[in-house]
Design an enzyme around this catalytic site. Sequence first.
Site, PDB file in Angstrom:
ATOM      1  N   ASN A 110       0.850  -1.194   0.000  1.00 42.91           N
ATOM      2  CA  ASN A 110       0.000   0.000   0.000  1.00 42.91           C
ATOM      3  C   ASN A 110       0.884   1.242   0.000  1.00 42.91           C
ATOM      4  O   ASN A 110       1.990   1.222   0.526  1.00 42.91           O
ATOM      5  CB  ASN A 110      -0.873   0.017   1.257  1.00 42.91           C
ATOM      6  CG  ASN A 110      -1.798   1.224   1.310  1.00 42.91           C
ATOM      7  OD1 ASN A 110      -2.370   1.615   0.280  1.00 42.91           O
ATOM      8  ND2 ASN A 110      -1.952   1.819   2.477  1.00 42.91           N
ATOM      9  N   HIS A 112       0.981   5.175   1.309  1.00 43.68           N
ATOM     10  CA  HIS A 112       0.306   6.000   2.308  1.00 43.68           C
ATOM     11  C   HIS A 112       0.969   7.380   2.350  1.00 43.68           C
ATOM     12  O   HIS A 112       2.196   7.477   2.404  1.00 43.68           O
ATOM     13  CB  HIS A 112       0.416   5.317   3.678  1.00 43.68           C
ATOM     14  CG  HIS A 112      -0.329   6.034   4.752  1.00 43.68           C
ATOM     15  ND1 HIS A 112      -1.704   5.959   4.872  1.00 43.68           N
ATOM     16  CD2 HIS A 112       0.096   6.856   5.736  1.00 43.68           C
ATOM     17  CE1 HIS A 112      -2.075   6.708   5.899  1.00 43.68           C
ATOM     18  NE2 HIS A 112      -1.017   7.260   6.433  1.00 43.68           N
ATOM     19  N   SER A 139       5.001   6.753   2.230  1.00 40.88           N
ATOM     20  CA  SER A 139       5.570   5.455   2.587  1.00 40.88           C
ATOM     21  C   SER A 139       4.876   4.365   1.789  1.00 40.88           C
ATOM     22  O   SER A 139       3.653   4.403   1.612  1.00 40.88           O
ATOM     23  CB  SER A 139       5.325   5.145   4.066  1.00 40.88           C
ATOM     24  OG  SER A 139       5.668   6.230   4.895  1.00 40.88           O
ATOM     25  N   ASP A 148      -2.200   0.297   8.269  1.00 43.22           N
ATOM     26  CA  ASP A 148      -1.002   1.103   7.986  1.00 43.22           C
ATOM     27  C   ASP A 148       0.186   0.763   8.890  1.00 43.22           C
ATOM     28  O   ASP A 148       0.991   1.643   9.228  1.00 43.22           O
ATOM     29  CB  ASP A 148      -1.319   2.609   8.102  1.00 43.22           C
ATOM     30  CG  ASP A 148      -2.353   3.053   7.084  1.00 43.22           C
ATOM     31  OD1 ASP A 148      -2.420   2.446   6.007  1.00 43.22           O
ATOM     32  OD2 ASP A 148      -3.102   4.007   7.359  1.00 43.22           O
TER      33      ASP A 148
HETATM   34  C1  GRF Z   1      -2.884   9.122  -2.487  1.00 44.08           C
HETATM   35  O1  GRF Z   1      -2.401  10.219  -1.761  1.00 44.08           O
HETATM   36  C2  GRF Z   1      -2.699   7.861  -1.684  1.00 44.08           C
HETATM   37  O2  GRF Z   1      -1.522   7.804  -0.960  1.00 44.08           O
HETATM   38  C3  GRF Z   1      -3.886   7.960  -0.764  1.00 44.08           C
HETATM   39  O3  GRF Z   1      -4.928   8.442  -1.571  1.00 44.08           O
HETATM   40  C4  GRF Z   1      -4.389   9.195  -2.648  1.00 44.08           C
HETATM   41  C5  GRF Z   1      -4.860   8.558  -3.905  1.00 44.08           C
HETATM   42  O4  GRF Z   1      -4.474   9.230  -5.050  1.00 44.08           O
HETATM   43  N1  GRF Z   1      -4.137   6.728  -0.080  1.00 44.08           N
HETATM   44  P1  GRF Z   1      -4.612   8.577  -6.499  1.00 44.08           P
HETATM   45  O5  GRF Z   1      -6.006   7.954  -6.581  1.00 44.08           O
HETATM   46  O6  GRF Z   1      -3.549   7.538  -6.661  1.00 44.08           O
HETATM   47  O7  GRF Z   1      -4.463   9.718  -7.455  1.00 44.08           O
END
Ligand code: GRF
Length: 192
Positions: A110, A112, A139, A148
């Site tokens: 994932n 984050h 991360s 997370d």
């Molecule tokens: C990103 O900041 C990701 O880390 C978070 O949600 C956002 C998603 O952006 N979990 P995208 O859909 O990849 O443009």
Amino acid sequence: MEKYPGKKRIAVFISGRGSNLKSLIKYSRKKNSLIKIILVISNNPNAKGLKYSTNSKIKSYGIKFKSKSSFEIKSLKLLKKNNIDMLCLAGFMNILSGSFIRKFSKPILNIHPSLLPKYKGLNTHLRAIKNKDKYSGASVHKVTEKLDSGKIIYQKKVKILKKDTLKSLEKKVLKIEHLIYPKAIIKFLTSL
Ligand code: GRF
């Protein structure tokens, strides 16, 4: 004969915009990439990001989210049917159940938008600004049953400037997310 010998068969789960999916598709298309994206699943049939995978002729599914268990049963079937080696969550705004993680039994990564273990969960940028942190970042970590909290594979920080707003910080962090997700995948796969 296998068309992509040696490349790991990847599925990506998204929920919305899909800019991380876009960056993963870009990396996967490189001749020497370690992955081939086989499948994209969204828990929101209207997710804008699905356009990146459909345009790239990747099998894409928008599964209407009726319940966590029905979504997970449907997506597990697709993951198994397509012999997926690893699942990448990219802006997937749902918490996978322990049962899903165990049944899939392959690695799940994932991305984050914070310097974990700081700011698990939502509103990471707001919390970093409110706390007057000097740095934020992103991360990539392994997904475990604890939100997370899995092993951190790759992290990169950005400086928070006095003039930064929620919007500018989000933009800055997103830019490095696009950079580090492919790097984290390479690091993870070459360490197996
Ligand atoms: C990103 O900041 C990701 O880390 C978070 O949600 C956002 C998603 O952006 N979990 P995208 O859909 O990849 O443009």
